[in-house]
Design a protein around this motif. Structure first.
Motif, PDB file in Angstrom:
ATOM      1  N   THR A  66       0.823  -1.209   0.000  1.00  0.00           N
ATOM      2  CA  THR A  66       0.000   0.000   0.000  1.00  0.00           C
ATOM      3  C   THR A  66       0.856   1.258   0.000  1.00  0.00           C
ATOM      4  O   THR A  66       0.375   2.347   0.286  1.00  0.00           O
ATOM      5  N   ARG A 276      -8.299  -3.911   6.615  1.00  0.00           N
ATOM      6  CA  ARG A 276      -7.395  -2.788   6.778  1.00  0.00           C
ATOM      7  C   ARG A 276      -8.168  -1.543   7.178  1.00  0.00           C
ATOM      8  O   ARG A 276      -9.217  -1.222   6.593  1.00  0.00           O
ATOM      9  N   ASP A 279      -8.145   0.632   4.147  1.00  0.00           N
ATOM     10  CA  ASP A 279      -8.616   0.042   2.907  1.00  0.00           C
ATOM     11  C   ASP A 279     -10.099   0.273   2.670  1.00  0.00           C
ATOM     12  O   ASP A 279     -10.607  -0.044   1.608  1.00  0.00           O
ATOM     13  N   VAL A 309     -10.938  -3.356  -5.459  1.00  0.00           N
ATOM     14  CA  VAL A 309     -10.363  -2.014  -5.321  1.00  0.00           C
ATOM     15  C   VAL A 309     -11.472  -0.989  -5.509  1.00  0.00           C
ATOM     16  O   VAL A 309     -12.574  -1.313  -5.957  1.00  0.00           O
ATOM     17  N   ARG A 370      -1.889  -5.179  -5.085  1.00  0.00           N
ATOM     18  CA  ARG A 370      -3.117  -4.430  -5.345  1.00  0.00           C
ATOM     19  C   ARG A 370      -2.886  -3.269  -6.299  1.00  0.00           C
ATOM     20  O   ARG A 370      -3.761  -2.938  -7.105  1.00  0.00           O
TER      21      ARG A 370
END
Length: 380
Positions: A66, A276, A279, A309, A370
């Motif tokens: 990330t 997360r 997230d 996402v 990601r």
């Protein structure tokens, strides 16, 4: 006297190198295999030309899933504490099969646990059958290995008998689908879920229960999350901070606790990781946890793997985008997956865009990449 890091390419790392680091003789960092850019990025973080911080014996570069990876400063005492607590939890010393990259903490810890147990790790060679590697492990000894969920799926499909030969199969590095765990256990595989990170010298919570000496608390914070509170960890397994980054160290470590970026719940001493904290997607004013959507998508018979996402959306603020790997010749269509997710998690969590992948890109740690997935999804 100033100490400097020795940088060892992953392909050249030996257990003797690990032994020297754990004995305090030669501080060590492992450079990831793969494209030269990955090694260059690790060198930029590790700065072998700058003296090493006091008390550090191993420095492990985080995956940077990330953001930019950091060099985590681990003492030999922290690594040994983690390895010893793991062996005690699993039932005693045994032989380990190394099936993960040694540049990541999960793979490196297999070598460290082997060293603490007085064994030499057996390495699963590229392209080798799992059964062939298991046959090279000492007969009559306890047998352990550590895998990421993708490997567990692959070995369950191809070599379930070999998996059943382990006294424990640690599974971590990414959220593990409950259906996958149920399948593995139904087939007689002794899977143990692990939660932890490089900053805790690897897994420190097994099947929701902290290892001996590890403390867990869940605290309310100012960051919106998918539920619960922020997970904080303490104990002898903690790193001392980040390589040449005092600001990041101060932000993450304090009072003997490490502040993770994960949300969780504690019930009767058992930890459930919810996702997360950073997230969470907000779609139509509703918090959506990508991990929860991914888990539900993987339960669909037509989906082998999924990454979720968010993308900016003029109407919803953020729209949920599902990137999926089909389990057959073609993926279910968006309308079907919207119904599937919406019926289980609510309309806000239902994907509004679908992208089909041949496989999920991964980082050198084996975790989903990601950012690479997001780059593959076209704007609409």
């Amino acid at each position: 006297m100033a100490r400097h890091l020795t940088l060892v390419p992953a392909a050249g790392l030996t257990q003797a190198d690990v032994r020297a680091a754990l004995d305090g003789d030669r501080p060590l960092a492992v450079l990831p295999a793969g494209p030269p850019a990955a090694g260059d990025a690790a060198r930029a973080v590790l700065r072998a030309d700058v003296p090493l911080e006091a008390g550090a014996d191993l420095v492990v570069v985080t995956s940077g899933s990330t953001g930019t990876g950091r060099g985590v400063l681990l003492s030999a005492d922290a690594v040994r504490a983690s390895a010893s607590a793991t062996l005690e939890r699993l039932g005693g010393p045994g032989s380990w099969l190394l099936a993960l990259p040694v540049s990541a903490i999960a793979g490196l810890q297999v070598l460290c646990r082997s060293e603490v147990a007085g064994r030499e790790a057996v390495v699963l060679d590229r392209g080798e059958d799992l059964a062939a590697a298991v046959s090279r492990m000492p007969a009559g000894d306890r047998r352990y290995t550590a895998l990421v969920p993708t490997q567990l799926v692959r070995f369950l499909d191809a070599e379930p008998d070999a998996l059943r030969g382990f006294d424990a199969v640690l599974v971590g590095g990414a959220a593990t689908d409950p259906a996958l765990l149920a399948r593995a256990r139904a087939e007689g595989v002794r899977v143990v879920t692990t939660y932890g990170m490089t900053e805790t010298a690897g897994g420190c919570v097994y099947d929701g229960v902290p290892l001996d000496g590890v403390r867990v608390r869940v605290v309310d914070g100012g960051t919106a999350g998918p539920g619960g509170g922020g997970i904080e960890l303490a104990g002898p397994v903690l790193a001392s901070g980040y390589r040449l980054d005092p600001a990041a160290t101060a932000a993450a470590f304090g009072g003997g606790w490490f502040r993770t970026r994960d949300a969780g719940e504690l019930t009767d001493g058992r930890l459930t990781v919810l996702g997360r904290l950073d997230d969470v997607l907000i779609s139509g004013g509703v918090n959506v946890a990508p991990a929860a959507v991914e888990a539900v998508l993987r339960e669909h018979a037509g989906i082998a793997d999924a990454v979720v996402v968010g993308r900016p959306d003029p109407e919803w603020g953020q729209r949920v985008v599902a990137a999926v790997v089909p389990s057959g010749d073609r993926a279910p269509d968006l309308a079907e997956l919207r119904r599937w997710v919406g019926d289980r998690l609510g309309a806000a969590a239902a994907p509004r865009q679908l992208h089909v992948l041949a496989a999920v890109p991964t980082l050198h740690t084996g975790k989903p990449d990601r950012r690479a997935v997001a780059a593959l999804i076209p704007e609409v």
